[in-house]
Design an enzyme around this catalytic site. Structure first.
Site, short mmCIF file in Angstrom:
data_model
loop_
_atom_site.label_atom_id
_atom_site.label_comp_id
_atom_site.label_asym_id
_atom_site.label_seq_id
_atom_site.Cartn_x
_atom_site.Cartn_y
_atom_site.Cartn_z
N ARG A 49 4.26 -111.72 43.58
CA ARG A 49 3.96 -110.29 43.73
C ARG A 49 5.02 -109.64 44.61
O ARG A 49 5.47 -108.53 44.35
CB ARG A 49 2.56 -110.08 44.32
CG ARG A 49 2.30 -108.65 44.74
CD ARG A 49 0.83 -108.26 44.83
NE ARG A 49 0.02 -109.23 45.52
CZ ARG A 49 0.06 -109.50 46.84
NH1 ARG A 49 0.89 -108.85 47.63
NH2 ARG A 49 -0.73 -110.41 47.37
N TYR A 101 3.45 -85.43 30.80
CA TYR A 101 2.74 -86.44 30.01
C TYR A 101 1.23 -86.38 30.32
O TYR A 101 0.84 -86.28 31.49
CB TYR A 101 3.32 -87.80 30.37
CG TYR A 101 2.63 -88.98 29.75
CD1 TYR A 101 2.75 -89.23 28.38
CD2 TYR A 101 1.86 -89.86 30.51
CE1 TYR A 101 2.13 -90.32 27.80
CE2 TYR A 101 1.24 -90.95 29.93
CZ TYR A 101 1.37 -91.17 28.58
OH TYR A 101 0.76 -92.25 28.01
N ASP A 171 10.84 -87.87 35.78
CA ASP A 171 10.42 -88.85 34.78
C ASP A 171 11.38 -88.70 33.61
O ASP A 171 11.32 -87.74 32.84
CB ASP A 171 8.97 -88.56 34.36
CG ASP A 171 8.45 -89.53 33.31
OD1 ASP A 171 9.27 -90.12 32.58
OD2 ASP A 171 7.22 -89.67 33.19
N LYS A 196 9.00 -97.28 26.35
CA LYS A 196 9.61 -96.45 25.32
C LYS A 196 11.06 -96.88 25.06
O LYS A 196 11.29 -97.96 24.55
CB LYS A 196 9.51 -94.98 25.71
CG LYS A 196 8.19 -94.57 26.35
CD LYS A 196 7.06 -94.43 25.35
CE LYS A 196 5.69 -94.31 26.02
NZ LYS A 196 5.53 -93.19 26.96
C1 LIG Z 1 4.47 -93.00 27.95
C2 LIG Z 1 4.86 -92.17 29.10
C3 LIG Z 1 4.37 -92.44 30.38
C4 LIG Z 1 3.37 -93.55 30.64
O1 LIG Z 1 3.93 -94.79 30.49
P1 LIG Z 1 3.10 -96.11 30.10
O2 LIG Z 1 4.14 -97.15 30.00
O3 LIG Z 1 2.39 -95.80 28.83
O4 LIG Z 1 2.13 -96.34 31.21
C5 LIG Z 1 4.82 -91.66 31.42
N1 LIG Z 1 5.69 -90.65 31.23
C6 LIG Z 1 6.15 -90.34 30.02
C7 LIG Z 1 7.12 -89.21 29.86
C8 LIG Z 1 5.76 -91.09 28.91
O5 LIG Z 1 6.23 -90.77 27.70
#
Ligand SMILES: *Cc1c(COP(=O)(O)O)cnc(C)c1O
Length: 397
Positions: A49, A101, A171, A196
């Site tokens: 961890r 998001y 983000d 993604k």
């Molecule tokens: C999918 C997404 C998230 C969340 O991510 P996870 O891996 O699904 O927890 C956060 N921000 C954006 C812009 C996203 O597209």
């Protein structure tokens, strides 16, 4: 690093130099514990961890790619955002863009209720940044926003945040360090849902936070270790493997995405297409001035929700899937899928158009994707008479 070409820089420094077998692929240290030299003498690693060599190889690689002081790998993008939100204390204020998001909106709304963190939802794409960020401890935007791919002015927001004494977090899930390095534009924190583009193969759920300076790195290291939402060794390895081809994937995928965006925009039966490759996009120039490409996801409005649903169901080359950024093309109707978690009080400002279709473009050939889309559009036109609106064609945004 600065001397390396961009594709060369995507090779992680080997995490296996000390490995007696000199493995070409970074070893997966699938272990929770590391034997100590003695009862009181800790080595570089003791408990996974707190640190694991495979995760550390990934984290160092991400920090290098972002031009950041450090990076931290989490079990999901939402876990990464949760860690960033932990920087803010009760009574302090987060200024968040209205169109974040859905999962982030849900998370921040809950923090406001349960922890007494003040959340101000403000349009940080079109609004004036300086008054918007005043009094904030943390400012959070997405670059690009999803699913209309709006581009906040990162340099202007960074300057406003510096003036206000706020941390500026971006983000950058929809761009990735291949297209954009927010730290170089002034951001203090960069967040990715690595699920993604970074992974690129829809085979791992992961999140990354990269930070500009040592103070934030120390805070994030404490949060990561004390709350424990760390990325496991095998998922870290999968992400390292996916990121090796980030550049070649994205270059190809966004080229096809741009071609499809232009192809869709030229059709009479589409109301509006959203992709930063289109000169008619609201943020075409701004995005081009702060990123290397428009990204791999194209959205469009058909003028009718039922038509959009029918169209998506008729597609054969696009799986109906939430998420985006995989090597396989996918389609979604955000209102019914990814954005269903937008909290009720924000729905009137933060919901995309009901008829919006979102296409994440993979590695397939343009001709196959266009043929599939043409067939689905033609048959959905036949099934939904009277919804095509040739009159508004050309007013793209
Ligand atoms: C999918 C997404 C998230 C969340 O991510 P996870 O891996 O699904 O927890 C956060 N921000 C954006 C812009 C996203 O597209």
């Amino acid at each position: 690093m600065s001397a390396l070409g961009r594709h060369t820089a995507l090779a992680p420094a080997s995490g296996s130099r000390d490995d007696p077998w000199r493995a070409s692929s970074p070893p997966i240290y699938q272990t929770a514990t590391f034997e100590q030299e003695s009862a009181a003498g800790f080595g570089a690693f003791d408990y996974a961890r707190s640190g694991n060599p495979t995760r550390e190889t990934l984290e160092r690689h991400c920090a290098r790619l972002e031009g950041a002081h450090g990076a931290f790998a989490f079990a999901s993008g939402v876990a990464a955002i949760t860690a960033v939100a932990r920087l803010v204390r009760t009574g302090e204020r987060i200024v968040a863009h209205t169109g974040l998001y859905g999962g982030t909106q849900r998370l921040l709304s809950r923090l406001a209720e349960e922890r007494g963190v003040e959340i101000a939802w403000i349009d940080l794409v079109d609004g004036d940044p300086a008054p918007a960020v005043r009094g904030a401890r943390l400012v959070l935007v997405e670059s690009l926003t999803n699913p209309l791919w709006r581009a906040p002015d990162l340099r202007a927001l960074a300057a406003a945040c510096a003036g206000a004494g706020a941390w500026f977090a971006v983000d950058a899930t929809a761009t990735s360090p291949w297209l954009q390095k927010p730290v170089e534009l002034g951001a203090d924190l960069v967040i990715h849902s690595a699920t993604k583009l970074l992974s690129g193969h829809a085979d791992v759920t992961a999140g990354i936070v990269a930070v500009r300076d040592v103070t934030l790195a120390e805070r994030l290291a404490f949060i990561q270790n004390s709350e424990g939402a760390v990325l496991g060794p095998f998922d870290s390895w999968l992400l390292l493997r996916g990121m090796r081809t980030l550049g070649i994937r994205l270059d190809r995928q966004q080229q096809t995405a741009s071609a499809l965006a232009h192809w869709l925009a030229a059709r009479e039966d589409i109301v509006r297409v959203h992709h930063p490759s289109l000169p008619t996009h609201a943020d075409f120039a701004r995005h081009a001035a702060q990123a290397r490409g428009p990204g791999v996801v194209v959205s469009f409005e058909t003028g009718d929700e039922a038509r959009s649903l029918a169209l998506v169901e008729r597609l054969e080359r696009f799986a109906i899937t939430v998420s985006f950024g995989s090597v396989d093309s996918t389609a979604s109707v955000p209102c019914r899928m990814s954005h269903a978690s937008v909290p009720a009080p924000l729905r009137h400002v933060a919901m995309p158009p009901r008829d919006l279709v979102r296409l994440s473009i993979g590695l397939e050939d343009f001709a196959d994707l266009a043929e599939d889309l043409a067939g689905a559009l033609d048959s959905s036109n036949a099934g939904c008479k009277g919804v095509a609106r040739p009159g508004v064609h050309g007013r793209l945004r």
